[in-house]
Write a protein that holds these residues in place. Sequence first.
Motif, PDB file in Angstrom:
ATOM      1  N   MET A 171       0.815  -1.222   0.000  1.00 57.46           N
ATOM      2  CA  MET A 171       0.000   0.000   0.000  1.00 57.46           C
ATOM      3  C   MET A 171       0.845   1.267   0.000  1.00 57.46           C
ATOM      4  SD  MET A 171      -3.029  -1.238  -0.037  1.00 57.46           S
ATOM      5  CE  MET A 171      -4.000   0.231   0.318  1.00 57.46           C
ATOM      6  N   ASP A 172       2.111   1.140   0.375  1.00 55.10           N
ATOM      7  CA  ASP A 172       3.015   2.296   0.466  1.00 55.10           C
ATOM      8  C   ASP A 172       2.472   3.367   1.423  1.00 55.10           C
ATOM      9  OD1 ASP A 172       5.375   3.624  -0.071  1.00 55.10           O
ATOM     10  OD2 ASP A 172       4.547   4.737  -1.772  1.00 55.10           O
ATOM     11  N   TRP A 173       1.867   2.898   2.514  1.00 53.22           N
ATOM     12  CA  TRP A 173       1.355   3.796   3.552  1.00 53.22           C
ATOM     13  C   TRP A 173       2.325   3.781   4.729  1.00 53.22           C
ATOM     14  CZ3 TRP A 173      -4.625   2.559   4.012  1.00 53.22           C
ATOM     15  CH2 TRP A 173      -5.251   2.937   2.811  1.00 53.22           C
ATOM     16  N   GLU A 174       3.380   4.539   4.620  1.00 54.89           N
ATOM     17  CA  GLU A 174       4.405   4.521   5.660  1.00 54.89           C
ATOM     18  C   GLU A 174       3.873   5.019   7.003  1.00 54.89           C
ATOM     19  OE1 GLU A 174       7.984   6.426   4.558  1.00 54.89           O
ATOM     20  OE2 GLU A 174       8.361   5.116   2.839  1.00 54.89           O
ATOM     21  N   ILE A 175       2.912   5.949   6.945  1.00 56.87           N
ATOM     22  CA  ILE A 175       2.375   6.505   8.193  1.00 56.87           C
ATOM     23  C   ILE A 175       1.670   5.431   9.027  1.00 56.87           C
ATOM     24  CG2 ILE A 175       0.104   7.158   7.250  1.00 56.87           C
ATOM     25  CD1 ILE A 175       0.373   9.764   8.910  1.00 56.87           C
ATOM     26  N   VAL A 176       1.232   4.362   8.361  1.00 60.57           N
ATOM     27  CA  VAL A 176       0.614   3.231   9.064  1.00 60.57           C
ATOM     28  C   VAL A 176       1.618   2.093   9.237  1.00 60.57           C
ATOM     29  CG1 VAL A 176      -1.220   1.482   8.963  1.00 60.57           C
ATOM     30  CG2 VAL A 176      -1.685   3.824   8.193  1.00 60.57           C
ATOM     31  N   GLY A 177       2.412   1.847   8.202  1.00 61.28           N
ATOM     32  CA  GLY A 177       3.316   0.692   8.207  1.00 61.28           C
ATOM     33  C   GLY A 177       4.399   0.755   9.264  1.00 61.28           C
ATOM     34  N   TRP A 178       5.040   1.937   9.432  1.00 63.66           N
ATOM     35  CA  TRP A 178       6.123   2.027  10.411  1.00 63.66           C
ATOM     36  C   TRP A 178       5.638   1.838  11.848  1.00 63.66           C
ATOM     37  CZ3 TRP A 178      10.656   0.901   8.973  1.00 63.66           C
ATOM     38  CH2 TRP A 178      11.136   1.262   7.708  1.00 63.66           C
ATOM     39  N   PRO A 179       4.527   2.468  12.262  1.00 62.01           N
ATOM     40  CA  PRO A 179       4.019   2.178  13.617  1.00 62.01           C
ATOM     41  C   PRO A 179       3.669   0.704  13.808  1.00 62.01           C
ATOM     42  CG  PRO A 179       3.043   4.203  12.803  1.00 62.01           C
ATOM     43  CD  PRO A 179       3.778   3.596  11.643  1.00 62.01           C
ATOM     44  N   LEU A 180       3.112   0.077  12.753  1.00 56.69           N
ATOM     45  CA  LEU A 180       2.785  -1.344  12.868  1.00 56.69           C
ATOM     46  C   LEU A 180       4.044  -2.194  12.980  1.00 56.69           C
ATOM     47  CD1 LEU A 180      -0.186  -1.763  10.342  1.00 56.69           C
ATOM     48  CD2 LEU A 180      -0.257  -1.913  12.845  1.00 56.69           C
ATOM     49  N   LEU A 181       5.114  -1.761  12.315  1.00 54.95           N
ATOM     50  CA  LEU A 181       6.377  -2.482  12.422  1.00 54.95           C
ATOM     51  C   LEU A 181       6.925  -2.368  13.847  1.00 54.95           C
ATOM     52  CD1 LEU A 181       8.137  -4.143  10.493  1.00 54.95           C
ATOM     53  CD2 LEU A 181       9.528  -2.102  10.129  1.00 54.95           C
ATOM     54  N   GLY A 182       6.755  -1.173  14.454  1.00 53.93           N
ATOM     55  CA  GLY A 182       7.141  -1.011  15.852  1.00 53.93           C
ATOM     56  C   GLY A 182       6.310  -1.900  16.761  1.00 53.93           C
ATOM     57  N   LEU A 183       5.004  -2.013  16.461  1.00 55.76           N
ATOM     58  CA  LEU A 183       4.135  -2.900  17.235  1.00 55.76           C
ATOM     59  C   LEU A 183       4.575  -4.352  17.095  1.00 55.76           C
ATOM     60  CD1 LEU A 183       1.565  -3.311  18.936  1.00 55.76           C
ATOM     61  CD2 LEU A 183       0.283  -3.461  16.781  1.00 55.76           C
ATOM     62  N   THR A 184       5.044  -4.725  15.913  1.00 58.54           N
ATOM     63  CA  THR A 184       5.541  -6.086  15.687  1.00 58.54           C
ATOM     64  C   THR A 184       6.724  -6.387  16.606  1.00 58.54           C
ATOM     65  OG1 THR A 184       4.841  -6.044  13.374  1.00 58.54           O
ATOM     66  CG2 THR A 184       6.528  -7.660  13.983  1.00 58.54           C
ATOM     67  N   ALA A 185       7.649  -5.424  16.701  1.00 56.33           N
ATOM     68  CA  ALA A 185       8.809  -5.608  17.580  1.00 56.33           C
ATOM     69  C   ALA A 185       8.357  -5.774  19.029  1.00 56.33           C
ATOM     70  CB  ALA A 185       9.757  -4.421  17.450  1.00 56.33           C
ATOM     71  N   PHE A 186       7.357  -4.996  19.430  1.00 58.43           N
ATOM     72  CA  PHE A 186       6.836  -5.105  20.794  1.00 58.43           C
ATOM     73  C   PHE A 186       6.223  -6.486  21.034  1.00 58.43           C
ATOM     74  CE2 PHE A 186       3.026  -5.023  23.453  1.00 58.43           C
ATOM     75  CZ  PHE A 186       3.588  -4.715  24.678  1.00 58.43           C
ATOM     76  N   VAL A 187       5.468  -7.000  20.068  1.00 61.83           N
ATOM     77  CA  VAL A 187       4.830  -8.314  20.223  1.00 61.83           C
ATOM     78  C   VAL A 187       5.882  -9.398  20.409  1.00 61.83           C
ATOM     79  CG1 VAL A 187       3.459 -10.077  19.051  1.00 61.83           C
ATOM     80  CG2 VAL A 187       2.733  -7.694  18.984  1.00 61.83           C
ATOM     81  N   PHE A 188       6.926  -9.371  19.579  1.00 62.68           N
ATOM     82  CA  PHE A 188       7.991 -10.366  19.717  1.00 62.68           C
ATOM     83  C   PHE A 188       8.678 -10.224  21.076  1.00 62.68           C
ATOM     84  CE2 PHE A 188       8.094 -10.743  14.938  1.00 62.68           C
ATOM     85  CZ  PHE A 188       7.813 -12.096  14.899  1.00 62.68           C
ATOM     86  N   ALA A 189       8.916  -8.981  21.508  1.00 66.13           N
ATOM     87  CA  ALA A 189       9.574  -8.759  22.798  1.00 66.13           C
ATOM     88  C   ALA A 189       8.700  -9.222  23.955  1.00 66.13           C
ATOM     89  CB  ALA A 189       9.919  -7.278  22.957  1.00 66.13           C
ATOM     90  N   PHE A 190       7.396  -9.036  23.840  1.00 64.78           N
ATOM     91  CA  PHE A 190       6.483  -9.441  24.912  1.00 64.78           C
ATOM     92  C   PHE A 190       6.569 -10.938  25.165  1.00 64.78           C
ATOM     93  CE2 PHE A 190       2.486 -11.155  26.387  1.00 64.78           C
ATOM     94  CZ  PHE A 190       2.212 -10.367  27.503  1.00 64.78           C
TER      95      PHE A 190
END
Length: 250
Positions: free
Chosen positions: A43-62
């Motif tokens: 989708m090339d929606w960086e404003i959504v994709g980058w926060p979701l990528l940060g959320l991904t890192a949090f999920v793995f860390a949790f």
Amino acid sequence: MAGEILDNRGRGDASWNWPSIHPEGRKFGIIALAISLFFLLIMDWEIVGWPLLGLTAFVFAFFRDPERVVPQGDDVIVAPADGLVSLIAQVEPPRELVGDDGLGSAGLTPLPVTRVSIFMSVFDVHINRAPISGTVKRLIYMPGKFMNADLDKASEENERQHILIERHDGLLIGFTQIAGLVARRIVPFVKPGDILAAGQRVGLIRFGSRVDVYLPTGTDSAVLLGQKVVAGETVLARIGTQKLIEGVAQ
């Protein structure tokens, strides 16, 4: 390192490693990663994709599951959870852990004992561990509310799971996994009849919660209110030891 003996005289081999991700959490991390990559690459929606990528890192860390070095000793009770010691009180054990279970298996006595409550924030490791070695005698799930797990009444009103372990000499330790505001599922790794080692993984609670430990009669907490503890490593109490311990917040 798992299963290796280490001691205070230098025996063993210790090194830092990235903690593994528990299988229970890998599916959540992969789903979050796929969604974030979809928004970034398709989708090339960086404003959504980058926060979701940060959320991904949090999920793995949790769902990280680091190895722990478990203290050994007949009198040692280890912390079953990472987190903050938020409550220490004299209370009667939950009725689900008290008395005969109807099948001839004894439970805890109804007399007041010391309860140590460990609050786990979303930043703590959420893998829970056995406080002593022994056999799982009871595992009882109780539906309930999802109030703040920091509240005293969460022990009786929130969704929770009671576990009772009997040591080889008949000593019983009960502890309770309690869901919180964000937590929505308690996942057991064990069942009645399983034989556990002290510090062995017994389950997890997703996204913030609490664990209550009911110490044996005549045993006081060896940790302080406000102290941070580590599951499987911190000595929560020594059986039969009653001693006032004071600390200073600074």
